[in-house]
Design a protein around this motif. Structure first.
Motif, short mmCIF file in Angstrom:
data_model
loop_
_atom_site.label_atom_id
_atom_site.label_comp_id
_atom_site.label_asym_id
_atom_site.label_seq_id
_atom_site.Cartn_x
_atom_site.Cartn_y
_atom_site.Cartn_z
N ILE A 288 0.73 -1.19 -0.02
CA ILE A 288 0.19 -0.03 -0.11
C ILE A 288 0.97 1.27 -0.23
O ILE A 288 1.66 1.48 0.83
N GLY A 289 0.74 2.04 -0.93
CA GLY A 289 1.14 3.33 -1.15
C GLY A 289 0.29 4.46 -0.56
O GLY A 289 -0.65 4.52 -0.64
N TYR A 290 0.77 5.54 0.15
CA TYR A 290 -0.31 6.34 0.58
C TYR A 290 0.71 8.00 0.56
O TYR A 290 1.65 7.92 0.59
N ASN A 291 -0.13 8.93 0.69
CA ASN A 291 0.40 10.31 0.62
C ASN A 291 -0.03 10.62 2.07
O ASN A 291 -1.39 11.12 2.29
N SER A 292 1.13 10.92 3.18
CA SER A 292 0.44 11.41 4.46
C SER A 292 -0.17 12.64 4.43
O SER A 292 -0.79 13.25 5.65
N ILE B 150 0.32 -0.65 -4.96
CA ILE B 150 1.66 -0.03 -5.95
C ILE B 150 3.04 -0.79 -5.45
O ILE B 150 2.96 -1.50 -4.59
N TRP B 151 3.97 -0.71 -6.65
CA TRP B 151 5.02 -1.73 -6.28
C TRP B 151 6.00 -0.82 -5.58
O TRP B 151 6.07 0.39 -5.76
N ASN B 152 6.93 -1.38 -4.61
CA ASN B 152 7.71 -0.71 -4.06
C ASN B 152 8.73 0.29 -4.43
O ASN B 152 8.76 1.55 -3.97
N GLY B 153 9.43 0.01 -5.81
CA GLY B 153 10.06 0.88 -6.35
C GLY B 153 9.49 2.27 -6.87
O GLY B 153 10.08 3.13 -6.85
N SER C 91 8.36 13.55 0.35
CA SER C 91 8.64 12.67 1.54
C SER C 91 7.30 12.53 2.06
O SER C 91 7.28 11.49 3.21
N GLN C 92 6.32 12.73 1.80
CA GLN C 92 4.99 12.44 2.48
C GLN C 92 4.52 11.32 1.82
O GLN C 92 3.42 10.83 2.44
N ILE C 93 5.02 10.78 0.71
CA ILE C 93 4.73 9.53 0.08
C ILE C 93 5.22 8.30 0.66
O ILE C 93 6.82 8.43 0.89
N GLY C 94 4.64 7.27 1.43
CA GLY C 94 5.29 6.26 1.98
C GLY C 94 4.45 4.93 1.57
O GLY C 94 3.70 4.84 0.63
#
Ligand code: SPD
Length: 356
Positions: free
Chosen positions: A144-148, A236-239, A249-252
């Motif tokens: 899971i990708g997110y934007n904090s 989403i894919w890790n890369g 940097s808010q994307i994790g």
């Protein structure tokens, strides 16, 4: 006037003649001497510098094109009856399928001495015993990708969180049927490699309820909708998250408690490849520890190359987005071939995307 035009013409012919003599005598463009290698790879999966450095060093021109799914690659290679490309990068479960369909040619390992750098634990797997056809390139995860800026990351622990109505129209899914259905199966407590048609249908019913949240299916550059804030959370894919987080940097990235999907992509030479010597040379180059290190550091996927890991910058080697810890790997599930059940997956995938 006539004399003038004859003189112009003869000068022109002289220039052409001298140019031809020069071209024959001087070392020509390197690619003309050493030929080409036709590489067909996933998008955003190889730094440009790797291609240009190989070209500079060997004189072999890399003709590079990309795809965004195993299915697209497979359809093209099959259509061309294994010709058209010298090197492609299927995931493990497609190595199996392409091998069974006679689309691959055996590797000549004597031309790939750098195979010795690969982690033996990632070789000789059931999808390709003895690595007769395939050489591991990179492995990675789907989580899971997110934007904090929009998502309380402390509250995201499960694939189920993508169903939260708070994310209406803000979720991204990869354009990958095995992954989307893998998630649907996992939230129902099944394996992401399940082959039972009733379970796949149940996953479809569950995924239908996610559709109001889904903004788009994207696999070409899924980091972009995160970077332009079109989506706030998604599969989403890790890369992709590694690359996006360098810009914002808010994307994790979060590994869900049901487990991430894990996969490995390998290099294979299609049956009808014409430039097999160059394909082997390129594989050997990509296995060079310093090259494998650069690839992993630049694009954020894990390298199967043990010698490269020793050279890697600690901030990449110790980054859990790129190299998940043993517990995360243990909890995750490697994608495998589902055989004929793929037809059931395909049927429900088309219905899902058609909004049925
Ligand atoms: N942009 C590169 C993505 C690579 C994904 N590989 C494997 C996906 C397996 N379902």
């Amino acid at each position: 006037m006539k004399i003038f035009s004859v003189s112009i013409r003869s000068r022109f012919l002289w220039v052409i003649l001298m140019f031809s003599v020069f071209c024959l005598a001087a070392p020509g463009p390197v690619s003309a001497e050493k030929g080409e290698v036709y590489v067909y790879n996933w998008s955003e999966y190889m730094p440009d510098s790797v291609l240009s450095d190989f070209q500079k060093e060997t004189g072999i021109k890399v003709v590079y094109t990309t795809y965004d799914s195993n299915e697209a690659m497979f359809a093209k290679v099959k259509l061309l009856e294994g010709g058209g490309y010298d090197l492609v990068f299927p995931s493990t479960y497609f190595v199996d399928r392409m091998g069974k369909e006679g689309l691959l040619q055996p590797l000549d390992k004597s031309r790939v001495p750098n195979l010795k750098h690969l982690d033996p634990g990632l070789l000789d797997k059931p999808y390709d015993p003895g690595n007769a056809y395939s050489v591991p390139y990179l492995w990675g995860s789907t989580a899971i990708g997110y934007n904090s800026a929009y998502v309380d990351k402390g509250k995201v622990t499960s694939w189920n969180d993508l169903w939260d109505p708070a994310y209406k129209g803000r979720v991204l899914l990869t354009n990958d049927l095995r992954e989307v259905f893998g998630m649907g199966l996992k939230v129902l407590g099944y394996s992401g490699n399940d082959t039972d048609p009733a379970h796949i249908e149940a996953a479809y019913e569950k995924l239908r309820t996610l559709m109001p949240n889904v903004r788009l299916f994207a696999s070409d550059s899924p980091k972009l909708p995160f970077l332009n804030q079109e989506v706030t959370i998604g599969m989403i894919w890790n890369g992709e998250i590694y690359m996006a987080s360098r810009e914002n940097s808010q994307i994790g990235y979060i590994y869900p408690k049901e487990g991430a999907m894990l996969w490995m992509d390998s290099m294979v030479i299609p049956k009808g490849a014409r430039n097999t010597a160059n394909a082997h040379a390129f594989i050997n180059y990509l296995l060079r520890p310093v090259v494998a290190k650069t690839i992993s550091e630049e694009i954020g996927y894990a390298s199967p190359n043990s010698a490269a890991l020793k050279l890697m910058a600690p901030e990449v080697r110790n980054n859990p987005v790129v190299y998940p810890d043993a517990e995360t790997v243990q909890k995750g599930e490697f994608q495998v071939d589902v055989g004929e059940a793929i037809l059931v997956y395909q049927k429900y995938w088309e219905k899902l995307k058609a909004g049925q």
